[in-house]
Scaffold this motif. Structure first.
Motif, PDB file in Angstrom:
ATOM      1  N   HIS B 193      21.553  16.989 -25.165  1.00 30.45           N
ATOM      2  CA  HIS B 193      20.142  17.241 -25.489  1.00 30.45           C
ATOM      3  C   HIS B 193      19.418  15.905 -25.595  1.00 30.45           C
ATOM      4  CE1 HIS B 193      20.158  21.578 -26.255  1.00 30.45           C
ATOM      5  NE2 HIS B 193      21.411  21.384 -26.652  1.00 30.45           N
ATOM      6  N   THR B 195      16.619  13.021 -25.936  1.00 32.54           N
ATOM      7  CA  THR B 195      15.281  12.953 -26.534  1.00 32.54           C
ATOM      8  C   THR B 195      14.338  12.302 -25.530  1.00 32.54           C
ATOM      9  OG1 THR B 195      15.695  10.771 -27.439  1.00 32.54           O
ATOM     10  CG2 THR B 195      16.289  12.661 -28.850  1.00 32.54           C
ATOM     11  N   GLY B 237       9.024  20.760 -27.096  1.00 33.51           N
ATOM     12  CA  GLY B 237      10.022  19.878 -27.732  1.00 33.51           C
ATOM     13  C   GLY B 237       9.446  19.129 -28.919  1.00 33.51           C
ATOM     14  N   GLY B 239       7.306  20.480 -30.908  1.00 31.65           N
ATOM     15  CA  GLY B 239       6.938  21.486 -31.910  1.00 31.65           C
ATOM     16  C   GLY B 239       5.645  22.220 -31.568  1.00 31.65           C
ATOM     17  N   GLN B 259       0.385  17.856 -29.740  1.00 29.37           N
ATOM     18  CA  GLN B 259       1.675  17.817 -29.033  1.00 29.37           C
ATOM     19  C   GLN B 259       1.462  17.680 -27.508  1.00 29.37           C
ATOM     20  OE1 GLN B 259       0.856  20.132 -31.309  1.00 29.37           O
ATOM     21  NE2 GLN B 259       2.443  20.156 -32.898  1.00 29.37           N
ATOM     22  N   LYS B 325      13.855  20.866 -26.418  1.00 27.66           N
ATOM     23  CA  LYS B 325      13.801  22.112 -27.205  1.00 27.66           C
ATOM     24  C   LYS B 325      13.161  21.793 -28.549  1.00 27.66           C
ATOM     25  CE  LYS B 325      16.490  24.123 -24.077  1.00 27.66           C
ATOM     26  NZ  LYS B 325      16.080  25.226 -23.215  1.00 27.66           N
ATOM     27  N   ASN B 326      12.567  22.810 -29.194  1.00 23.22           N
ATOM     28  CA  ASN B 326      12.006  22.573 -30.523  1.00 23.22           C
ATOM     29  C   ASN B 326      13.110  22.625 -31.586  1.00 23.22           C
ATOM     30  OD1 ASN B 326      12.533  25.262 -30.971  1.00 23.22           O
ATOM     31  ND2 ASN B 326      10.399  25.919 -30.826  1.00 23.22           N
ATOM     32  N   ASP B 327      12.737  22.525 -32.871  1.00 24.94           N
ATOM     33  CA  ASP B 327      13.801  22.470 -33.888  1.00 24.94           C
ATOM     34  C   ASP B 327      14.529  23.802 -34.056  1.00 24.94           C
ATOM     35  OD1 ASP B 327      11.712  23.665 -35.065  1.00 24.94           O
ATOM     36  OD2 ASP B 327      11.284  22.083 -36.525  1.00 24.94           O
ATOM     37  N   LYS B 328      14.021  24.868 -33.370  1.00 24.64           N
ATOM     38  CA  LYS B 328      14.779  26.140 -33.382  1.00 24.64           C
ATOM     39  C   LYS B 328      15.667  26.234 -32.137  1.00 24.64           C
ATOM     40  CE  LYS B 328      11.227  28.639 -35.871  1.00 24.64           C
ATOM     41  NZ  LYS B 328       9.937  29.290 -35.661  1.00 24.64           N
ATOM     42  N   GLY B 329      15.691  25.174 -31.371  1.00 22.97           N
ATOM     43  CA  GLY B 329      16.540  25.170 -30.171  1.00 22.97           C
ATOM     44  C   GLY B 329      15.921  25.908 -28.997  1.00 22.97           C
TER      45      GLY B 329
END
Lengths: 283, 454
Positions: B193, B195, B237, B239, B259, B325-329
């Motif tokens: 993953h 960044t 990614g 958010g 964002q 991906k966001n913090d929820k994947g």
């Protein structure tokens, strides 16, 4: 000595013209040669040859083999042939008759009707697509060639082109024939029709190209794979899962463009003549 | 009227032509069932499919291997459903929107492959909701890869979100990279993953002369001509999101969010490490060849990727990692194609049987093995040898397939997609700043929405 110099000058000037025309001709041919070259490249379906080259590094008949596989292309040729031949015959005949009527005829509402004919040129295919589809659906003609052929009978551009052409032919021909007792159709077929060679040739090739290359309308009308025309057949090969298949596309393009080239070779003399006569160049 | 020989000949020519045509053109009707025995006796359905599908056996233009025609699916379905007849109508991707629209207008098929499900077909009442069929048969939706059913949910005439289509094959996005170029420059492989900083740093390091080959290389490539899904993924990614709502009256765009601005500024700062010409999708001509000069390729889809990699012998060279991906994947484009049932279908039960059939191992394996379409059933990834053989690519593809942004972006087949694409392209070409571009996109999208609500 002076005469020799003049002769030399003549040769040199002609040689320069020849070289320039040769280079110009070659430049115009490059896209065609490149199309054929890519068609022969085995790896062009994975990635297009880069930098572009006129001679394939991996020559192969592979793509042409796929084009002729199952013999489907022959059926597509036949289908395109039927549609194009019929469209050309009907389209050219109706344009000549329409153009003659608007040029030499005297009837009420002629100007208004001619404006209506011209207005058809201003409506693009997209907004006409659904209404035309629904009309042919109601007539039970979907999945037949009729919807591809019948619209060719109302060719606004063709009628306009023919009217311009007939305008340049003298009215005195018609008047003389009328004095001799000839009826309108006799005048058209015996007096004017034999003079329409150049414009008819232009219309033949233009209608041929439009009909042969038409994609969206046959796509929406035809469902049966056995009725596919050449452009539909070609489109079914150009992509695989969003990947463009360069080699196969070019092989198909090469095969599909052959009839147009042959037709042009036969009619080019008339086409050049009609462009000069009909004012297409904006005289 | 026609006294002259020429005139008569012309008239007879016309008449002969019309007679000939009426014979030649009348042969286009599709077959109807004349099977008299079996549970489905006399029932015929028409199924529309989009792509390079052929009814007969043919040759794969990339691998050169033989492909079985769709006749195999037809035969199997008719064997499993005695008495039934299936007509399959195929169409190319070019012009599929017009073709689908007219086919739906003319009630020409019972089942459609409909990647443009959000184009309003369900909202206008052209499609049959599938929930009652799912309930009736206790059809197990958990057989599908996670999120692939939810991804296709859309709103009907009542404005409620429900299932109108079930997935036939999947599509997703991920990042690919060339391990050889990484090795030549001594840069560590990308993590599973990566960044935004990972990508930027690697791209910076690998733009220049390759220390081993001396060839000019570029750190990164992305298609600047159609960057709408890439920028949306980057914003996700971070958010953010494109907005919310599936109904026009509830829909809200958020294309000028902080964002999105950060994402676009990041893309602009990444651009110097890409070849010139990305905004016209030029510069990646050597990608997936042995002479490749691109280190990282953003926003890639599966397509015929594996066939291409295998054809070029690059299996050990190409790496694959996840998009942002966001913090929820969750993040990235949800795509592919579902099958939907026409409201006008006269044989809805049989049409439903075809939709169920499309989730069978037989159907899914056929699409994967013959046409490289990504399977949407879990069993494919656990049981099939042909998937296990491509584990290094198929495991990350499965992960990407199960974690996209769902439901399907409702603007994919509408004006906002073009607005987003051309706006981002404008910022990448330096015609406007990121903020100006995104404000313009937001304004255009809201104007479009107003028109839809009028």
């Amino acid at each position: 000595m002076a005469a020799l110099t003049q002769k030399k000058r003549f040769y040199i000037s002609n040689l320069i013209k020849f070289v320039i025309l040769l280079i110009g001709g070659f430049l115009l041919m490059v896209p065609f040669i490149w199309m054929i070259s890519v068609g022969f490249s085995r790896s062009a379906n994975v990635t297009m040859p880069f930098p572009p080259s006129l001679i394939p590094k991996d020559p192969s008949w592979f793509n042409f083999g796929i084009v002729f596989e199952n013999g489907q292309i022959f059926r597509a040729y036949l289908n395109s042939g039927i549609v194009t031949f019929s469209s050309v015959v009907l389209g050219v005949a109706s344009s000549l008759l329409g153009g003659y009527a608007f040029s030499k005829g005297k009837f009420k509402g002629k100007r208004l009707l001619f404006i209506v004919v011209l207005a058809t040129l201003m409506i693009p295919m997209e907004p006409r697509l659904i209404p035309m589809y629904e009309m042919f659906n109601k007539l039970g003609m979907l999945n037949t060639f009729w919807p591809l052929i019948l619209p060719a009978m109302v060719n606004g551009f063709g009628i306009f082109l023919c009217k311009q052409y007939f305008d340049r032919l003298p009215d005195s021909l018609r008047e003389s024939a009328q004095i001799d007792g000839a009826k309108e159709f006799t005048i058209f077929f015996k007096i004017y029709f034999p003079l329409t060679g150049p414009i008819a040739a232009t219309l033949v090739i233009l209608t041929f190209i439009w009909s042969w290359n038409d994609f969206v309308w046959p796509l929406v009308i035809l469902n049966n794979q056995n009725l596919q025309t050449i452009p539909l057949y070609l489109a079914s090969f150009t992509q695989e899962n969003g990947t463009s298949l360069g080699g196969l596309t070019m092989a198909l393009a090469t095969v599909s463009v052959i009839p147009i080239i042959i037709l042009y070779l036969f009619l080019q003399r008339f086409i050049i003549q009609s462009i000069a006569l009909s004012g297409l160049k904006g005289e | 009227m026609f006294k002259s020989k020429k005139g008569k000949a012309l008239v007879w020519g016309f008449v002969s032509l019309l007679v000939m045509l009426s014979f030649l053109t009348g042969c286009g009707s599709t077959s109807t069932s004349n099977k008299k025995d079996g549970k489905w006796a006399g029932q015929t359905i028409t199924v529309q499919m989009i792509g390079s599908f052929k009814l007969q056996d043919s040759t794969d233009p990339i691998s050169g291997q033989k492909i079985k025609g769709l006749q195999a699916l037809k035969d199997e379905f008719e064997k499993e459903h005695p008495g039934a007849t299936v007509n399959i109508v195929t169409m190319p991707w070019d012009g599929y929107i017009q073709k689908t629209k007219t086919m739906v207008t003319g009630n020409q098929a019972d089942v459609y492959q409909m990647p443009g499900l959000d184009s309003g077909y369900a909202r206008e009442g052209d499609l049959e909701p599938l929930q009652k069929y799912i309930d009736k048969d206790h059809f197990d939706l958990s057989k599908y890869v996670d999120n692939t059913v939810e991804g296709w949910e859309t709103v009907g005439p009542d404005g409620k979100k429900q299932i109108y289509g079930l997935p036939v094959f999947g599509d997703t996005r991920f990042i690919l990279y060339d391990k050889k170029i990484f090795k030549d420059y001594g840069v560590k492989d990308l993590p599973e993953h990566p960044t935004m900083d990972d990508i930027m740093n690697a791209a910076k390091q690998m733009t220049g002369k390759d220390p081993v080959t001396g060839q000019q290389t570029y750190g990164v490539y992305f298609n600047g001509q159609t960057p709408e899904f890439l920028i949306t993924d980057i914003a996700e990614g971070l958010g953010g999101s494109w907005g919310s709502g599936l109904n026009y009256k509830d829909m809200k765009f958020d294309f000028n969010s902080p964002q999105y601005q950060k994402a676009l500024n990041w893309l602009i700062s990444l651009e110097p490490f890409a070849p010139k010409g990305i905004t016209s999708n030029q510069g990646s001509e050597k990608w997936l060849t042995k002479n490749n000069n691109i280190a990282i390729m953003l926003d890639q889809g599966p397509g015929s990727l594996i066939t291409k990699i295998n054809a070029q012998g690059l299996q050990d060279r190409i790496g694959i990692v996840q998009q942002f991906k966001n913090d929820k994947g969750v993040g990235g484009l949800f795509a592919g194609s579902p099958f939907v049932m026409a409201k006008s279908s006269k044989h809805k039960d049989l049409a439903w049987e075809w939709i169920k059939f499309s989730s069978s191992d037989f159907f899914q394996k056929y699409l994967w093995e013959q046409y490289n379409n990504i399977p949407v059933i879990k069993s494919a990834y656990t049981d099939w040898q042909s998937i296990k053989d491509e584990k290094q690519f198929m495991d990350p593809i499965l992960q990407a397939l199960s974690t996209p942004w769902t439901p399907h972006y409702p603007w994919v087949n509408a004006e906002p997609r073009n607005d987003l694409s051309s706006g981002v392209q404008g910022a990448l070409t330096g015609k406007m700043t990121a903020k100006q571009a995104l404000d313009k996109i937001e304004q255009q999208s809201n104007d479009w929405l107003k028109q839809q609500n009028q």
